[in-house]
Design a protein around this motif. Structure first.
Motif, PDB file in Angstrom:
ATOM      1  N   LYS A 146       0.838  -1.193   0.000  1.00 13.17           N
ATOM      2  CA  LYS A 146       0.000   0.000   0.000  1.00 13.17           C
ATOM      3  C   LYS A 146       0.874   1.245   0.000  1.00 13.17           C
ATOM      4  O   LYS A 146       1.869   1.313   0.721  1.00 13.17           O
ATOM      5  CB  LYS A 146      -0.917   0.022   1.224  1.00 13.17           C
ATOM      6  CG  LYS A 146      -1.951  -1.104   1.220  1.00 13.17           C
ATOM      7  CD  LYS A 146      -2.915  -0.946   2.364  1.00 13.17           C
ATOM      8  CE  LYS A 146      -3.983  -2.009   2.332  1.00 13.17           C
ATOM      9  NZ  LYS A 146      -5.025  -1.734   1.373  1.00 13.17           N
ATOM     10  N   PRO A 147       0.468   2.258  -0.794  1.00  6.22           N
ATOM     11  CA  PRO A 147       1.184   3.537  -0.776  1.00  6.22           C
ATOM     12  C   PRO A 147       0.734   4.388   0.401  1.00  6.22           C
ATOM     13  O   PRO A 147      -0.404   4.271   0.881  1.00  6.22           O
ATOM     14  CB  PRO A 147       0.787   4.176  -2.108  1.00  6.22           C
ATOM     15  CG  PRO A 147      -0.546   3.596  -2.419  1.00  6.22           C
ATOM     16  CD  PRO A 147      -0.566   2.219  -1.829  1.00  6.22           C
ATOM     17  N   SER A 148       1.623   5.248   0.864  1.00  2.00           N
ATOM     18  CA  SER A 148       1.297   6.153   1.954  1.00  2.00           C
ATOM     19  C   SER A 148       2.130   7.424   1.824  1.00  2.00           C
ATOM     20  O   SER A 148       3.280   7.383   1.397  1.00  2.00           O
ATOM     21  CB  SER A 148       1.604   5.505   3.305  1.00  2.00           C
ATOM     22  OG  SER A 148       1.254   6.360   4.376  1.00  2.00           O
ATOM     23  N   SER A 149       1.532   8.543   2.185  1.00  2.00           N
ATOM     24  CA  SER A 149       2.266   9.798   2.306  1.00  2.00           C
ATOM     25  C   SER A 149       2.511  10.014   3.795  1.00  2.00           C
ATOM     26  O   SER A 149       1.586   9.877   4.598  1.00  2.00           O
ATOM     27  CB  SER A 149       1.439  10.950   1.730  1.00  2.00           C
ATOM     28  OG  SER A 149       2.081  12.175   1.984  1.00  2.00           O
ATOM     29  N   ALA A 150       3.756  10.339   4.157  1.00  2.00           N
ATOM     30  CA  ALA A 150       4.078  10.471   5.581  1.00  2.00           C
ATOM     31  C   ALA A 150       5.023  11.642   5.814  1.00  2.00           C
ATOM     32  O   ALA A 150       6.006  11.813   5.087  1.00  2.00           O
ATOM     33  CB  ALA A 150       4.705   9.176   6.088  1.00  2.00           C
ATOM     34  N   GLN A 151       4.721  12.421   6.831  1.00  2.00           N
ATOM     35  CA  GLN A 151       5.520  13.596   7.195  1.00  2.00           C
ATOM     36  C   GLN A 151       6.641  13.174   8.146  1.00  2.00           C
ATOM     37  O   GLN A 151       6.569  13.392   9.351  1.00  2.00           O
ATOM     38  CB  GLN A 151       4.628  14.660   7.821  1.00  2.00           C
ATOM     39  CG  GLN A 151       3.573  15.179   6.878  1.00  2.00           C
ATOM     40  CD  GLN A 151       2.606  16.111   7.568  1.00  2.00           C
ATOM     41  OE1 GLN A 151       2.884  16.672   8.628  1.00  2.00           O
ATOM     42  NE2 GLN A 151       1.451  16.292   6.960  1.00  2.00           N
ATOM     43  N   LEU A 152       7.677  12.601   7.587  1.00  2.00           N
ATOM     44  CA  LEU A 152       8.771  12.030   8.379  1.00  2.00           C
ATOM     45  C   LEU A 152      10.117  12.668   8.096  1.00  2.00           C
ATOM     46  O   LEU A 152      11.146  12.165   8.536  1.00  2.00           O
ATOM     47  CB  LEU A 152       8.875  10.519   8.078  1.00  2.00           C
ATOM     48  CG  LEU A 152       7.608   9.696   8.265  1.00  2.00           C
ATOM     49  CD1 LEU A 152       7.819   8.273   7.742  1.00  2.00           C
ATOM     50  CD2 LEU A 152       7.204   9.686   9.728  1.00  2.00           C
ATOM     51  N   THR A 153      10.123  13.773   7.355  1.00  2.00           N
ATOM     52  CA  THR A 153      11.386  14.319   6.848  1.00  2.00           C
ATOM     53  C   THR A 153      12.296  14.900   7.924  1.00  2.00           C
ATOM     54  O   THR A 153      13.495  15.018   7.696  1.00  2.00           O
ATOM     55  CB  THR A 153      11.116  15.389   5.783  1.00  2.00           C
ATOM     56  OG1 THR A 153      10.343  16.444   6.366  1.00  2.00           O
ATOM     57  CG2 THR A 153      10.363  14.802   4.597  1.00  2.00           C
ATOM     58  N   VAL A 173       0.601   5.422   8.207  1.00  2.00           N
ATOM     59  CA  VAL A 173       1.758   4.981   8.984  1.00  2.00           C
ATOM     60  C   VAL A 173       1.721   5.750  10.302  1.00  2.00           C
ATOM     61  O   VAL A 173       1.605   6.970  10.320  1.00  2.00           O
ATOM     62  CB  VAL A 173       3.069   5.234   8.205  1.00  2.00           C
ATOM     63  CG1 VAL A 173       4.279   4.905   9.055  1.00  2.00           C
ATOM     64  CG2 VAL A 173       3.075   4.421   6.911  1.00  2.00           C
ATOM     65  N   LEU A 174       1.798   5.018  11.408  1.00  2.00           N
ATOM     66  CA  LEU A 174       1.626   5.625  12.731  1.00  2.00           C
ATOM     67  C   LEU A 174       2.948   6.109  13.321  1.00  2.00           C
ATOM     68  O   LEU A 174       4.001   5.500  13.112  1.00  2.00           O
ATOM     69  CB  LEU A 174       0.976   4.623  13.682  1.00  2.00           C
ATOM     70  CG  LEU A 174      -0.416   4.140  13.263  1.00  2.00           C
ATOM     71  CD1 LEU A 174      -0.920   3.088  14.247  1.00  2.00           C
ATOM     72  CD2 LEU A 174      -1.388   5.301  13.175  1.00  2.00           C
ATOM     73  N   GLY A 175       2.844   7.190  14.061  1.00  2.00           N
ATOM     74  CA  GLY A 175       4.006   7.758  14.720  1.00  2.00           C
ATOM     75  C   GLY A 175       3.589   8.559  15.935  1.00  2.00           C
ATOM     76  O   GLY A 175       2.400   8.739  16.204  1.00  2.00           O
ATOM     77  N   VAL A 176       4.584   9.052  16.629  1.00  2.00           N
ATOM     78  CA  VAL A 176       4.388   9.885  17.818  1.00  2.00           C
ATOM     79  C   VAL A 176       4.940  11.263  17.503  1.00  2.00           C
ATOM     80  O   VAL A 176       6.054  11.391  16.986  1.00  2.00           O
ATOM     81  CB  VAL A 176       5.124   9.278  19.035  1.00  2.00           C
ATOM     82  CG1 VAL A 176       4.966  10.156  20.247  1.00  2.00           C
ATOM     83  CG2 VAL A 176       4.635   7.869  19.304  1.00  2.00           C
ATOM     84  N   LEU A 177       4.170  12.289  17.815  1.00  2.00           N
ATOM     85  CA  LEU A 177       4.589  13.667  17.560  1.00  2.00           C
ATOM     86  C   LEU A 177       5.313  14.211  18.791  1.00  2.00           C
ATOM     87  O   LEU A 177       4.724  14.321  19.874  1.00  2.00           O
ATOM     88  CB  LEU A 177       3.365  14.532  17.230  1.00  2.00           C
ATOM     89  CG  LEU A 177       3.639  15.955  16.785  1.00  2.00           C
ATOM     90  CD1 LEU A 177       4.440  15.974  15.482  1.00  2.00           C
ATOM     91  CD2 LEU A 177       2.330  16.694  16.605  1.00  2.00           C
ATOM     92  N   ARG A 178       6.605  14.519  18.624  1.00  2.00           N
ATOM     93  CA  ARG A 178       7.378  15.108  19.717  1.00  2.00           C
ATOM     94  C   ARG A 178       7.040  16.590  19.838  1.00  2.00           C
ATOM     95  O   ARG A 178       6.499  17.188  18.904  1.00  2.00           O
ATOM     96  CB  ARG A 178       8.882  14.925  19.487  1.00  2.00           C
ATOM     97  CG  ARG A 178       9.258  13.474  19.449  1.00  2.00           C
ATOM     98  CD  ARG A 178      10.712  13.163  19.561  1.00  2.00           C
ATOM     99  NE  ARG A 178      11.661  14.061  18.924  1.00  2.00           N
ATOM    100  CZ  ARG A 178      12.951  13.812  18.845  1.00  2.00           C
ATOM    101  NH1 ARG A 178      13.448  12.702  19.331  1.00  2.00           N
ATOM    102  NH2 ARG A 178      13.762  14.662  18.260  1.00  2.00           N
ATOM    103  N   SER A 179       7.396  17.183  20.956  1.00  2.00           N
ATOM    104  CA  SER A 179       7.074  18.592  21.201  1.00  2.00           C
ATOM    105  C   SER A 179       7.710  19.519  20.175  1.00  2.00           C
ATOM    106  O   SER A 179       7.214  20.611  19.920  1.00  2.00           O
ATOM    107  CB  SER A 179       7.491  19.000  22.613  1.00  2.00           C
ATOM    108  OG  SER A 179       8.889  18.857  22.779  1.00  2.00           O
ATOM    109  N   GLU A 180       8.801  19.089  19.544  1.00  2.00           N
ATOM    110  CA  GLU A 180       9.468  19.895  18.521  1.00  2.00           C
ATOM    111  C   GLU A 180       8.778  19.774  17.166  1.00  2.00           C
ATOM    112  O   GLU A 180       9.224  20.355  16.188  1.00  2.00           O
ATOM    113  CB  GLU A 180      10.943  19.480  18.380  1.00  2.00           C
ATOM    114  CG  GLU A 180      11.766  19.639  19.633  1.00  2.00           C
ATOM    115  CD  GLU A 180      11.634  18.453  20.584  1.00  2.00           C
ATOM    116  OE1 GLU A 180      11.174  17.368  20.178  1.00  2.00           O
ATOM    117  OE2 GLU A 180      11.968  18.619  21.766  1.00  2.00           O
ATOM    118  N   GLY A 181       7.698  18.976  17.086  1.00  2.00           N
ATOM    119  CA  GLY A 181       6.972  18.794  15.845  1.00  2.00           C
ATOM    120  C   GLY A 181       7.499  17.678  14.964  1.00  2.00           C
ATOM    121  O   GLY A 181       7.057  17.516  13.833  1.00  2.00           O
ATOM    122  N   GLU A 182       8.433  16.890  15.463  1.00  2.00           N
ATOM    123  CA  GLU A 182       9.021  15.792  14.696  1.00  2.00           C
ATOM    124  C   GLU A 182       8.235  14.502  14.945  1.00  2.00           C
ATOM    125  O   GLU A 182       7.805  14.240  16.062  1.00  2.00           O
ATOM    126  CB  GLU A 182      10.478  15.573  15.118  1.00  2.00           C
ATOM    127  CG  GLU A 182      11.323  16.811  14.967  1.00  2.00           C
ATOM    128  CD  GLU A 182      12.535  16.796  15.864  1.00  2.00           C
ATOM    129  OE1 GLU A 182      13.554  17.381  15.454  1.00  2.00           O
ATOM    130  OE2 GLU A 182      12.481  16.208  16.961  1.00  2.00           O
TER     131      GLU A 182
END
Length: 109
Positions: free
Chosen positions: A43-50, A83-92
């Protein structure tokens, strides 16, 4: 409150990132990914991981994703899993991964 039946409808599975490339058309810095979920397919996914990951860092990484949302059009790209992730306080975003390798496609519970 969320019920057990609500939670059971969310299909989270483990998959391995097999493609990762920059996505310059996205409004926020993102990558276009392809995640292999074994028998459940790719499956394709767009993810804000940069902020924390390069495309090379992502290749071969096992991740946890929701696979039963309807496709979402992001700048002309059909994202078919979240795709799951955790957002750190710095926005990462820090990816949710498995503690040990497991077969792709296994369901998270």
């Amino acid at each position: 409150m969320l019920t057990w039946e609500d939670f059971d409808r969310v299909e989270m599975r483990v998959g391995t990132i097999v493609e990762a490339q920059e996505f310059p058309r996205a409004r926020k810095p993102s990558y276009r990914l392809v995640v292999d979920f074994g028998a459940a397919g790719r499956k394709p996914s767009s993810a804000q991981l940069t902020a924390l990951y390069s495309p090379a860092d992502l290749l071969g990484k096992q991740v946890v994703a929701v696979v039963n949302f309807p496709p979402k059009n992001i700048a002309g790209f059909s994202s078919e899993c979240l795709v799951l992730g955790v957002l750190r306080s710095e926005g990462e975003v820090v990816l949710l991964t498995t503690e040990r390798p497991v077969p792709d496609g296994l369901r998270v519970f």
